[in-house]
Design a protein around this motif. Structure first.
Motif, mmCIF file in Angstrom:
data_model
loop_
_atom_site.group_PDB
_atom_site.id
_atom_site.type_symbol
_atom_site.label_atom_id
_atom_site.label_comp_id
_atom_site.label_asym_id
_atom_site.label_seq_id
_atom_site.Cartn_x
_atom_site.Cartn_y
_atom_site.Cartn_z
ATOM 1 N N GLU A 65 0.806 -1.221 0.000
ATOM 2 C CA GLU A 65 0.000 0.000 0.000
ATOM 3 C C GLU A 65 0.840 1.273 0.000
ATOM 4 O OE1 GLU A 65 -3.601 0.316 2.506
ATOM 5 O OE2 GLU A 65 -3.114 -1.732 3.141
ATOM 6 N N LYS A 66 2.070 1.188 0.426
ATOM 7 C CA LYS A 66 2.940 2.367 0.486
ATOM 8 C C LYS A 66 3.355 2.851 -0.903
ATOM 9 C CE LYS A 66 4.931 1.251 5.012
ATOM 10 N NZ LYS A 66 6.186 0.886 5.742
ATOM 11 N N VAL A 67 3.245 1.990 -1.911
ATOM 12 C CA VAL A 67 3.612 2.372 -3.272
ATOM 13 C C VAL A 67 2.580 3.344 -3.826
ATOM 14 C CG1 VAL A 67 4.054 1.533 -5.613
ATOM 15 C CG2 VAL A 67 4.780 0.173 -3.632
ATOM 16 N N GLU A 68 3.068 4.405 -4.447
ATOM 17 C CA GLU A 68 2.179 5.434 -4.987
ATOM 18 C C GLU A 68 1.168 4.835 -5.977
ATOM 19 O OE1 GLU A 68 2.443 9.491 -7.757
ATOM 20 O OE2 GLU A 68 4.266 8.450 -7.107
ATOM 21 N N GLY A 69 -0.112 5.163 -5.778
ATOM 22 C CA GLY A 69 -1.158 4.695 -6.680
ATOM 23 C C GLY A 69 -1.752 3.355 -6.315
ATOM 24 N N ILE A 70 -1.210 2.715 -5.277
ATOM 25 C CA ILE A 70 -1.699 1.405 -4.853
ATOM 26 C C ILE A 70 -2.538 1.573 -3.588
ATOM 27 C CG2 ILE A 70 -1.080 -0.925 -4.122
ATOM 28 C CD1 ILE A 70 -0.330 -0.311 -6.997
ATOM 29 N N GLY A 71 -3.809 1.296 -3.693
ATOM 30 C CA GLY A 71 -4.684 1.380 -2.531
ATOM 31 C C GLY A 71 -4.845 0.041 -1.850
ATOM 32 N N LYS A 72 -5.736 -0.002 -0.887
ATOM 33 C CA LYS A 72 -5.956 -1.215 -0.111
ATOM 34 C C LYS A 72 -6.493 -2.357 -0.972
ATOM 35 C CE LYS A 72 -7.405 -0.679 4.053
ATOM 36 N NZ LYS A 72 -6.225 -1.185 4.801
ATOM 37 N N SER A 73 -7.379 -2.037 -1.914
ATOM 38 C CA SER A 73 -7.983 -3.096 -2.727
ATOM 39 C C SER A 73 -6.958 -3.751 -3.653
ATOM 40 C CB SER A 73 -9.148 -2.541 -3.545
ATOM 41 O OG SER A 73 -8.706 -1.540 -4.451
ATOM 42 N N ILE A 74 -6.082 -2.959 -4.262
ATOM 43 C CA ILE A 74 -5.053 -3.525 -5.144
ATOM 44 C C ILE A 74 -4.049 -4.321 -4.323
ATOM 45 C CG2 ILE A 74 -3.203 -3.020 -6.779
ATOM 46 C CD1 ILE A 74 -4.697 -0.533 -7.621
ATOM 47 N N ALA A 75 -3.672 -3.797 -3.160
ATOM 48 C CA ALA A 75 -2.738 -4.506 -2.288
ATOM 49 C C ALA A 75 -3.321 -5.846 -1.855
ATOM 50 C CB ALA A 75 -2.412 -3.652 -1.065
ATOM 51 N N ALA A 76 -4.616 -5.858 -1.534
ATOM 52 C CA ALA A 76 -5.275 -7.101 -1.136
ATOM 53 C C ALA A 76 -5.320 -8.091 -2.295
ATOM 54 C CB ALA A 76 -6.692 -6.805 -0.635
ATOM 55 N N TYR A 77 -5.587 -7.571 -3.485
ATOM 56 C CA TYR A 77 -5.638 -8.404 -4.692
ATOM 57 C C TYR A 77 -4.291 -9.104 -4.916
ATOM 58 C CZ TYR A 77 -5.679 -9.339 -9.767
ATOM 59 O OH TYR A 77 -5.570 -9.909 -11.012
ATOM 60 N N LEU A 78 -3.189 -8.354 -4.822
ATOM 61 C CA LEU A 78 -1.865 -8.923 -5.033
ATOM 62 C C LEU A 78 -1.488 -9.898 -3.913
ATOM 63 C CD1 LEU A 78 -0.011 -5.706 -6.240
ATOM 64 C CD2 LEU A 78 -0.608 -7.695 -7.633
ATOM 65 N N ARG A 79 -1.898 -9.550 -2.694
ATOM 66 C CA ARG A 79 -1.565 -10.426 -1.563
ATOM 67 C C ARG A 79 -2.290 -11.761 -1.659
ATOM 68 N NH1 ARG A 79 1.702 -12.718 0.620
ATOM 69 N NH2 ARG A 79 1.902 -13.032 2.850
ATOM 70 N N VAL A 80 -3.550 -11.740 -2.105
ATOM 71 C CA VAL A 80 -4.288 -12.998 -2.199
ATOM 72 C C VAL A 80 -3.714 -13.880 -3.311
ATOM 73 C CG1 VAL A 80 -6.118 -12.358 -3.840
ATOM 74 C CG2 VAL A 80 -6.610 -14.003 -2.030
ATOM 75 N N ILE A 81 -3.190 -13.262 -4.369
ATOM 76 C CA ILE A 81 -2.539 -14.046 -5.421
ATOM 77 C C ILE A 81 -1.297 -14.734 -4.854
ATOM 78 C CG2 ILE A 81 -1.242 -13.899 -7.593
ATOM 79 C CD1 ILE A 81 -3.169 -11.713 -8.474
ATOM 80 N N GLY A 82 -0.514 -13.990 -4.051
ATOM 81 C CA GLY A 82 0.658 -14.590 -3.420
ATOM 82 C C GLY A 82 0.281 -15.749 -2.518
ATOM 83 N N GLN A 83 -0.768 -15.569 -1.717
ATOM 84 C CA GLN A 83 -1.232 -16.633 -0.831
ATOM 85 C C GLN A 83 -1.758 -17.828 -1.632
ATOM 86 O OE1 GLN A 83 -0.894 -16.817 2.301
ATOM 87 N NE2 GLN A 83 -0.826 -14.789 3.217
ATOM 88 N N PHE A 84 -2.447 -17.548 -2.726
ATOM 89 C CA PHE A 84 -2.999 -18.605 -3.583
ATOM 90 C C PHE A 84 -1.872 -19.461 -4.164
ATOM 91 C CE2 PHE A 84 -4.521 -20.287 -7.604
ATOM 92 C CZ PHE A 84 -5.785 -20.748 -7.294
ATOM 93 N N CYS A 85 -0.835 -18.782 -4.690
ATOM 94 C CA CYS A 85 0.293 -19.511 -5.278
ATOM 95 C C CYS A 85 0.983 -20.391 -4.240
ATOM 96 C CB CYS A 85 1.295 -18.529 -5.871
ATOM 97 S SG CYS A 85 0.724 -17.661 -7.338
ATOM 98 N N TYR A 86 1.164 -19.841 -3.061
ATOM 99 C CA TYR A 86 1.848 -20.592 -2.008
ATOM 100 C C TYR A 86 1.050 -21.821 -1.573
ATOM 101 C CZ TYR A 86 3.810 -21.760 2.527
ATOM 102 O OH TYR A 86 4.352 -22.440 3.585
ATOM 103 N N LYS A 87 -0.255 -21.621 -1.393
ATOM 104 C CA LYS A 87 -1.074 -22.704 -0.838
ATOM 105 C C LYS A 87 -1.367 -23.801 -1.845
ATOM 106 C CE LYS A 87 -5.319 -23.570 1.772
ATOM 107 N NZ LYS A 87 -6.462 -22.963 2.476
#
Length: 244
Positions: A65-87
């Protein structure tokens, strides 16, 4: 028709070709999260911040979320992809040690992210294949906080083992500045000569320090060292001396 639909369509058509660069793959990944904006700038900002897609997908939401232009929804979207790949695919994104494709500019960004918490001097050697992709990394020193050494025999053994097309050196100065010392130049020269003997390209040497990074490639020092410390250079010098 949306103004970005043509660009998106062209990138999607190239998905199966295997020619997309890392920032383009991230652009596609962001299409669903950002349906009505150009995702190119976002992709570059994310890669500049985290160094690689695996590092990005492993990062916590608050960091994304600290990256310019990235809000909570985009951060959540990317995080869930990371979790999906791992699991589901056992793709532990945190275990990915380096970006797949080598690009001099993007690699410097990766070094800034990867080595920012390193508290001792280390030397990592990255091995580049014929296809232009990084396929292995070996750490040569991690015992001393203030010194790093490379034994020619050990370095040569790694070249023979991995038989790369090229190698990249990454060296840390955790308690100093990124400017290379005479010792750094000497080590680079030795590694360059050993690479030359085995017909391997020493592509880059990046020094990381808290005040920034130093790139032998971008500074021109890599070209200078390569011209002076190579098998071809030695024979050329001998030939010139014979002609005097």
């Amino acid at each position: 028709m949306h103004e970005h639909s043509g660009h998106r369509g062209r990138i999607i058509q190239k998905l199966d070709s295997g020619v997309l660069q890392e920032h383009e793959l991230l652009e596609v990944l962001l299409f669903n999260a950002v349906p009505r904006r150009n995702t190119n700038d976002l992709a570059h900002r994310l890669l500049n911040a985290f160094g690689s897609i695996p590092a990005l997908l492993a990062a916590p939401m608050e960091e994304i979320e600290k990256v310019e232009g990235i809000g909570k929804s985009i951060a959540a979207y990317l995080r869930v992809i990371g979790q999906f790949c791992y699991k589901y695919f056992k793709a532990d994104v945190e275990s990915q040690e380096f970006p797949m494709d080598f690009d001099a500019d993007e690699f410097v960004s990766y070094v800034k992210m990867k080595y920012r918490n390193t508290n001792r001097e280390v030397l990592d050697v990255y091995y580049l294949g014929e296809d232009g992709r990084l396929f292995e990394k070996k750490r040569f020193s991690q015992e001393s906080f203030y010194d790093v050494k490379v034994e020619p025999k050990e370095f040569t053994a790694s070249l023979m083992k991995y038989n790369p097309k090229g190698v990249i050196l990454v060296h840390t100065h955790p308690f100093g500045v990124a400017k290379p010392s005479e010792t750094d130049d000497l080590m680079t020269s030795k590694c360059q000569m050993l690479c030359s003997i085995h017909n391997i390209i020493l592509c880059e040497h990046v020094i990381y320090a808290p005040n920034g990074v130093f790139s032998y490639y971008h500074s021109g020092k890599m070209k200078e060292i390569s011209s002076h410390y190579s098998v071809q250079g030695v024979f050329q010098q001998a030939k010139e001396e014979e002609g005097r």
